[in-house]
Scaffold this motif. Structure first.
Motif, PDB file in Angstrom:
ATOM      1  N   ALA A 100      26.600  48.388 113.755  1.00 56.72           N
ATOM      2  CA  ALA A 100      25.881  50.491 113.426  1.00 56.72           C
ATOM      3  C   ALA A 100      26.804  51.069 113.005  1.00 56.72           C
ATOM      4  O   ALA A 100      26.292  51.843 111.889  1.00 56.72           O
ATOM      5  N   ARG A 101      27.871  51.328 113.369  1.00 55.80           N
ATOM      6  CA  ARG A 101      28.838  51.983 112.978  1.00 55.80           C
ATOM      7  C   ARG A 101      29.461  51.520 111.805  1.00 55.80           C
ATOM      8  O   ARG A 101      28.987  53.269 111.310  1.00 55.80           O
ATOM      9  N   TYR A 102      29.509  50.454 110.867  1.00 59.25           N
ATOM     10  CA  TYR A 102      29.349  50.658 109.763  1.00 59.25           C
ATOM     11  C   TYR A 102      28.544  50.894 108.854  1.00 59.25           C
ATOM     12  O   TYR A 102      28.773  51.883 107.807  1.00 59.25           O
ATOM     13  N   ARG A 103      27.208  50.787 109.099  1.00 60.29           N
ATOM     14  CA  ARG A 103      26.265  51.446 108.057  1.00 60.29           C
ATOM     15  C   ARG A 103      26.312  52.395 108.438  1.00 60.29           C
ATOM     16  O   ARG A 103      25.669  52.965 107.104  1.00 60.29           O
ATOM     17  N   SER A 104      26.413  53.260 109.697  1.00 59.89           N
ATOM     18  CA  SER A 104      25.962  54.687 109.288  1.00 59.89           C
ATOM     19  C   SER A 104      27.622  55.210 109.199  1.00 59.89           C
ATOM     20  O   SER A 104      26.777  56.379 107.986  1.00 59.89           O
ATOM     21  N   ALA A 105      28.298  54.555 108.957  1.00 64.21           N
ATOM     22  CA  ALA A 105      29.798  55.149 108.065  1.00 64.21           C
ATOM     23  C   ALA A 105      28.990  55.239 106.703  1.00 64.21           C
ATOM     24  O   ALA A 105      29.440  56.592 106.281  1.00 64.21           O
ATOM     25  N   ALA A 106      28.858  54.449 106.301  1.00 66.00           N
ATOM     26  CA  ALA A 106      28.328  53.848 104.879  1.00 66.00           C
ATOM     27  C   ALA A 106      27.279  54.613 104.051  1.00 66.00           C
ATOM     28  O   ALA A 106      27.670  55.140 103.701  1.00 66.00           O
ATOM     29  N   PHE A 107      26.254  55.235 105.094  1.00 69.63           N
ATOM     30  CA  PHE A 107      25.364  56.075 104.638  1.00 69.63           C
ATOM     31  C   PHE A 107      25.931  57.460 104.719  1.00 69.63           C
ATOM     32  O   PHE A 107      25.296  58.429 103.745  1.00 69.63           O
ATOM     33  N   VAL A 108      27.210  58.185 105.522  1.00 68.77           N
ATOM     34  CA  VAL A 108      27.535  59.334 105.997  1.00 68.77           C
ATOM     35  C   VAL A 108      28.474  59.875 104.273  1.00 68.77           C
ATOM     36  O   VAL A 108      28.287  60.704 103.614  1.00 68.77           O
ATOM     37  N   VAL A 109      29.116  58.618 103.941  1.00 67.07           N
ATOM     38  CA  VAL A 109      29.836  58.534 102.427  1.00 67.07           C
ATOM     39  C   VAL A 109      29.208  58.641 101.752  1.00 67.07           C
ATOM     40  O   VAL A 109      29.667  59.531 100.590  1.00 67.07           O
ATOM     41  N   SER A 110      28.382  57.216 101.635  1.00 68.33           N
ATOM     42  CA  SER A 110      27.016  57.697 100.306  1.00 68.33           C
ATOM     43  C   SER A 110      26.606  59.089  99.988  1.00 68.33           C
ATOM     44  O   SER A 110      26.106  60.142  99.039  1.00 68.33           O
ATOM     45  N   SER A 111      26.317  59.763 101.264  1.00 74.04           N
ATOM     46  CA  SER A 111      25.303  61.600 101.745  1.00 74.04           C
ATOM     47  C   SER A 111      26.427  62.210 100.515  1.00 74.04           C
ATOM     48  O   SER A 111      26.243  62.999  99.885  1.00 74.04           O
ATOM     49  N   MET A 112      28.024  62.331 101.176  1.00 73.68           N
ATOM     50  CA  MET A 112      28.720  62.667 100.830  1.00 73.68           C
ATOM     51  C   MET A 112      28.671  63.444  99.169  1.00 73.68           C
ATOM     52  O   MET A 112      29.105  63.984  98.810  1.00 73.68           O
TER      53      MET A 112
END
Length: 387
Positions: free
Chosen positions: A222-234
């Motif tokens: 869950a943490r890596y999925r969330s981090a990937a989504f945040v980085v992609s959003s930036m």
């Protein structure tokens, strides 16, 4: 010595294209520079989506929403009405705002995957489009808002009076923004490649291949999925800022579902999970409608814009073409243009190696002996070439 030579060759492969790109504003007119600007902005957003969908294996149809957050965030933070912040500060805060929007949605991205995440992100596009149309005080409503020019250290990335001239070439808004786009794209390129080659990239690839195996290896799913989504959003927010500066006016209708589909087409055509592939796909999808619009009168079955004769317009024709390109890629080159180029280079190296070693059958013939050898001719035997 060989390591130093390899380093020099690698540096040369990066330096020569960089010098070529830096020299283009001295020779190209505004139309071609505008295509390059839009392509660089699209490449930044496509790299972010490639990290999410190609590397982490998370389907997203909401990329246009985060592009809109970056674009409108910059316009509101730097403009009036709005806080009226310095444009450079507003640009950084707009990227962080897009990351914060991705962070708010990241709990969903951390627990939902596949088509379910795609449908959930699809809701972001419709919600964002509704907000852009109704929040007139922030977004300007249907007509949008003009974009304040970016300023860095007193240098303005827009037309100025008196006009700036470099080596006899007038530098307008496109020429100035070209170098800003190059700098932002270079930042995106190196940070994304570093991320993919490091531990986070390996964790995301393991997560994409098998969640169970990744969990066993210690990857927090869950943490890596969330981090990937945040980085992609930036990354999408940064692309939105550059798009706003290139367009000089932002309108809600641009950030629609079609834009999200375009970005999915970019990473599929270019190659999932590849920074270079996402860049190639972004250039292909972005440049095609602009080129077809300019040369519509010279293309068969394509009507010039505004002709009203019922024929296919350049934008629709370009969508048909890259839709067909997606089908061809999926059938014959599932790893996209990047994979196709990699295989082509491998085949060329094999042919070059074969030409150096010589064609089959050029080895010593049976019975041949060396002049310096005392071995009888009857013991000599020709080598069998590996097929």
């Amino acid at each position: 010595m060989s390591d130093r030579l390899a380093l020099l060759l690698r540096s040369g492969r990066l330096l020569l294209p960089a010098l070529l790109l830096c020299a283009l504003p001295f020779y190209l007119d505004a139309f071609w520079l505008r295509i390059g600007l839009f392509s660089m902005a699209a490449a930044i957003g496509a790299v972010g989506l490639g990290l999410l969908s190609g590397t982490a294996g998370q389907l997203s149809l909401g990329h246009a929403f985060f592009l809109a957050v970056g674009a409108y965030g910059y316009v509101w933070l730097a403009g009036e009405p709005g806080p009226g912040l310095p444009p450079a500060v507003a640009a950084v805060l707009a990227v962080l705002l897009a990351g914060a929007a991705g962070g708010l949605f990241s709990p969903v991205a951390g627990r939902v995957k596949g088509i379910y995440l795609g449908v959930a992100t699809l809701a972001l596009v419709f919600l964002g489009h509704h907000v852009l149309l109704t929040a007139d005080s922030v977004t300007g409503g249907f007509n949008g808002r003009s974009v304040p020019p970016l300023e860095l250290g007193g240098f303005t990335f827009a037309e100025t009076d008196p006009e700036l001239t470099v080596l006899g070439v007038p530098f307008g808004a496109e020429e100035r923004l070209w170098y800003l786009g190059l700098a932002l794209f270079a930042l995106t390129w190196f940070t994304a490649r570093g991320l993919l080659r490091g531990r986070p990239g390996r964790a995301l690839v393991a997560l994409r291949d098998s969640e169970t195996a990744a969990s066993v290896m210690g990857v927090h799913v869950a943490r890596y999925r969330s981090a990937a989504f945040v980085v992609s959003s930036m990354y999408a927010g940064l692309a939105g800022v550059l798009l706003a500066l290139a367009f000089r006016r932002v309108v809600p209708d641009y950030f629609s579902l079609l834009l999200s589909v375009d970005y999915l087409a970019m990473i599929v055509i270019g190659g999932l999970g590849s920074v270079a592939g996402a860049t190639a796909g972004a250039v292909f999808v972005t440049a095609m409608p602009l080129l077809m619009t300019r040369y519509a009168d010279q293309l068969p079955l394509v009507a010039t814009p505004g002709s009203g004769d019922g024929s296919i317009g350049p934008t629709e024709a370009s969508r048909y073409l890259y839709g067909a390109a997606i089908v061809v890629i999926l059938l014959y080159a599932p790893d996209g243009l990047h994979g196709l180029a990699r295989r082509t280079r491998a085949r060329l190296r094999l042919r070059r190696g074969a030409s150096v070693t010589g064609p089959p059958g050029t080895g010593p013939s049976p019975g041949a002996t060396s002049a310096s050898s005392d071995t009888p001719a009857t013991t000599a035997r020709a080598k069998e070439h590996t097929p």
